[in-house]
Write a protein that holds these residues in place. Structure first.
Motif, PDB file in Angstrom:
ATOM      1  N   ALA A  72       0.837  -1.208   0.000  1.00 53.97           N
ATOM      2  CA  ALA A  72       0.000   0.000   0.000  1.00 53.97           C
ATOM      3  C   ALA A  72       0.872   1.259   0.000  1.00 53.97           C
ATOM      4  CB  ALA A  72      -0.933  -0.004   1.210  1.00 53.97           C
ATOM      5  N   GLU A  73       1.965   1.248   0.752  1.00 55.58           N
ATOM      6  CA  GLU A  73       2.876   2.397   0.779  1.00 55.58           C
ATOM      7  C   GLU A  73       3.502   2.622  -0.593  1.00 55.58           C
ATOM      8  OE1 GLU A  73       5.735   1.689   3.865  1.00 55.58           O
ATOM      9  OE2 GLU A  73       4.231   1.780   5.463  1.00 55.58           O
ATOM     10  N   LYS A  74       3.896   1.534  -1.239  1.00 51.96           N
ATOM     11  CA  LYS A  74       4.489   1.661  -2.566  1.00 51.96           C
ATOM     12  C   LYS A  74       3.486   2.193  -3.578  1.00 51.96           C
ATOM     13  CE  LYS A  74       8.043  -1.844  -1.936  1.00 51.96           C
ATOM     14  NZ  LYS A  74       8.577  -3.151  -2.363  1.00 51.96           N
ATOM     15  N   VAL A  75       2.268   1.736  -3.503  1.00 51.29           N
ATOM     16  CA  VAL A  75       1.222   2.223  -4.411  1.00 51.29           C
ATOM     17  C   VAL A  75       0.971   3.708  -4.164  1.00 51.29           C
ATOM     18  CG1 VAL A  75      -1.247   2.065  -4.960  1.00 51.29           C
ATOM     19  CG2 VAL A  75       0.130  -0.020  -4.747  1.00 51.29           C
ATOM     20  N   ASP A  76       0.944   4.100  -2.889  1.00 51.29           N
ATOM     21  CA  ASP A  76       0.754   5.518  -2.560  1.00 51.29           C
ATOM     22  C   ASP A  76       1.885   6.369  -3.130  1.00 51.29           C
ATOM     23  OD1 ASP A  76      -1.616   5.065  -1.234  1.00 51.29           O
ATOM     24  OD2 ASP A  76      -0.698   5.034   0.769  1.00 51.29           O
ATOM     25  N   ARG A  77       3.130   5.891  -2.986  1.00 53.33           N
ATOM     26  CA  ARG A  77       4.278   6.635  -3.508  1.00 53.33           C
ATOM     27  C   ARG A  77       4.207   6.736  -5.029  1.00 53.33           C
ATOM     28  NH1 ARG A  77       7.892   3.997   0.515  1.00 53.33           N
ATOM     29  NH2 ARG A  77       8.058   2.382  -1.060  1.00 53.33           N
ATOM     30  N   LEU A  78       3.830   5.652  -5.677  1.00 50.41           N
ATOM     31  CA  LEU A  78       3.697   5.679  -7.135  1.00 50.41           C
ATOM     32  C   LEU A  78       2.616   6.663  -7.570  1.00 50.41           C
ATOM     33  CD1 LEU A  78       4.041   1.916  -8.109  1.00 50.41           C
ATOM     34  CD2 LEU A  78       5.607   3.764  -8.683  1.00 50.41           C
ATOM     35  N   SER A  79       1.527   6.684  -6.847  1.00 50.45           N
ATOM     36  CA  SER A  79       0.442   7.612  -7.168  1.00 50.45           C
ATOM     37  C   SER A  79       0.898   9.058  -6.990  1.00 50.45           C
ATOM     38  CB  SER A  79      -0.757   7.318  -6.274  1.00 50.45           C
ATOM     39  OG  SER A  79      -1.789   8.236  -6.519  1.00 50.45           O
ATOM     40  N   GLU A  80       1.624   9.333  -5.917  1.00 49.82           N
ATOM     41  CA  GLU A  80       2.147  10.680  -5.674  1.00 49.82           C
ATOM     42  C   GLU A  80       3.141  11.072  -6.765  1.00 49.82           C
ATOM     43  OE1 GLU A  80       3.750  10.525  -1.736  1.00 49.82           O
ATOM     44  OE2 GLU A  80       1.774  10.405  -0.791  1.00 49.82           O
ATOM     45  N   ASP A  81       4.005  10.127  -7.143  1.00 52.54           N
ATOM     46  CA  ASP A  81       4.973  10.400  -8.208  1.00 52.54           C
ATOM     47  C   ASP A  81       4.263  10.694  -9.526  1.00 52.54           C
ATOM     48  OD1 ASP A  81       7.059  10.034  -6.451  1.00 52.54           O
ATOM     49  OD2 ASP A  81       7.616   8.033  -7.187  1.00 52.54           O
ATOM     50  N   ALA A  82       3.230   9.948  -9.831  1.00 53.23           N
ATOM     51  CA  ALA A  82       2.480  10.169 -11.069  1.00 53.23           C
ATOM     52  C   ALA A  82       1.817  11.546 -11.045  1.00 53.23           C
ATOM     53  CB  ALA A  82       1.438   9.078 -11.255  1.00 53.23           C
TER      54      ALA A  82
ATOM     55  N   ARG B 172       4.545  14.139 -11.631  1.00 52.60           N
ATOM     56  CA  ARG B 172       4.954  14.141 -13.044  1.00 52.60           C
ATOM     57  C   ARG B 172       3.899  14.833 -13.906  1.00 52.60           C
ATOM     58  NH1 ARG B 172       8.828  13.389 -10.805  1.00 52.60           N
ATOM     59  NH2 ARG B 172      10.120  11.539 -10.681  1.00 52.60           N
ATOM     60  N   SER B 173       2.651  14.605 -13.585  1.00 54.54           N
ATOM     61  CA  SER B 173       1.568  15.236 -14.326  1.00 54.54           C
ATOM     62  C   SER B 173       1.609  16.750 -14.147  1.00 54.54           C
ATOM     63  CB  SER B 173       0.229  14.671 -13.858  1.00 54.54           C
ATOM     64  OG  SER B 173      -0.832  15.282 -14.530  1.00 54.54           O
ATOM     65  N   GLN B 174       1.836  17.203 -12.932  1.00 49.35           N
ATOM     66  CA  GLN B 174       1.940  18.637 -12.652  1.00 49.35           C
ATOM     67  C   GLN B 174       3.160  19.229 -13.352  1.00 49.35           C
ATOM     68  OE1 GLN B 174      -0.173  20.656 -11.230  1.00 49.35           O
ATOM     69  NE2 GLN B 174       1.140  22.438 -11.389  1.00 49.35           N
ATOM     70  N   ASP B 175       4.294  18.514 -13.315  1.00 50.51           N
ATOM     71  CA  ASP B 175       5.498  18.977 -14.008  1.00 50.51           C
ATOM     72  C   ASP B 175       5.238  19.118 -15.504  1.00 50.51           C
ATOM     73  OD1 ASP B 175       6.843  18.996 -11.604  1.00 50.51           O
ATOM     74  OD2 ASP B 175       7.952  17.127 -11.982  1.00 50.51           O
ATOM     75  N   MET B 176       4.515  18.176 -16.064  1.00 47.27           N
ATOM     76  CA  MET B 176       4.210  18.203 -17.501  1.00 47.27           C
ATOM     77  C   MET B 176       3.338  19.410 -17.832  1.00 47.27           C
ATOM     78  SD  MET B 176       4.699  16.608 -20.367  1.00 47.27           S
ATOM     79  CE  MET B 176       4.966  14.879 -20.104  1.00 47.27           C
ATOM     80  N   ARG B 177       2.353  19.705 -16.985  1.00 42.06           N
ATOM     81  CA  ARG B 177       1.499  20.878 -17.217  1.00 42.06           C
ATOM     82  C   ARG B 177       2.325  22.160 -17.182  1.00 42.06           C
ATOM     83  NH1 ARG B 177      -2.372  17.744 -14.484  1.00 42.06           N
ATOM     84  NH2 ARG B 177      -1.714  18.439 -12.429  1.00 42.06           N
ATOM     85  N   GLU B 178       3.224  22.267 -16.203  1.00 47.65           N
ATOM     86  CA  GLU B 178       4.061  23.460 -16.086  1.00 47.65           C
ATOM     87  C   GLU B 178       4.995  23.600 -17.290  1.00 47.65           C
ATOM     88  OE1 GLU B 178       6.006  23.121 -12.315  1.00 47.65           O
ATOM     89  OE2 GLU B 178       4.139  23.392 -11.189  1.00 47.65           O
ATOM     90  N   THR B 179       5.540  22.484 -17.736  1.00 46.61           N
ATOM     91  CA  THR B 179       6.416  22.513 -18.909  1.00 46.61           C
ATOM     92  C   THR B 179       5.642  22.940 -20.144  1.00 46.61           C
ATOM     93  OG1 THR B 179       7.825  20.779 -17.977  1.00 46.61           O
ATOM     94  CG2 THR B 179       7.968  21.131 -20.348  1.00 46.61           C
ATOM     95  N   ASN B 180       4.438  22.433 -20.306  1.00 46.35           N
ATOM     96  CA  ASN B 180       3.609  22.821 -21.449  1.00 46.35           C
ATOM     97  C   ASN B 180       3.286  24.307 -21.439  1.00 46.35           C
ATOM     98  OD1 ASN B 180       3.599  20.244 -22.491  1.00 46.35           O
ATOM     99  ND2 ASN B 180       1.632  19.684 -21.584  1.00 46.35           N
TER     100      ASN B 180
END
Length: 70
Positions: free
Chosen positions: A14-24, A27-35
């Motif tokens: 569950a911790e790993k899934v949470d970390r993956l979700s946070e990372d995703a 990354r999504s926010q970084d992509m929006r800022e880059t765009n």
């Protein structure tokens, strides 16, 4: 052989899934800022090109008009 999931194993999963979700999400926010940055750069570049053409056109018209009026 079937492995039984212990509470500790499920908690780690569950911790790993949470970390993956946070990372995703990050990354999504970084992509929006880059765009947004790329869009601003493209608009700025277009404005610079338009300004250059306008200056060239003005200079050309000025040279033509001054030659005709002499």
């Amino acid at each position: 052989m079937t492995q039984r999931w212990t509470e500790e194993m499920l908690d780690r999963l569950a911790e790993k899934v949470d970390r993956l979700s946070e990372d995703a999400d990050k990354r999504s926010q970084d992509m929006r800022e880059t765009n947004i940055r790329i869009d601003a750069y493209q608009k700025s570049a277009t404005q610079v090109v338009n300004l250059a053409f306008a200056l060239l056109a003005t200079a050309t018209i000025t040279v033509i008009v001054s030659s005709v009026l002499k």
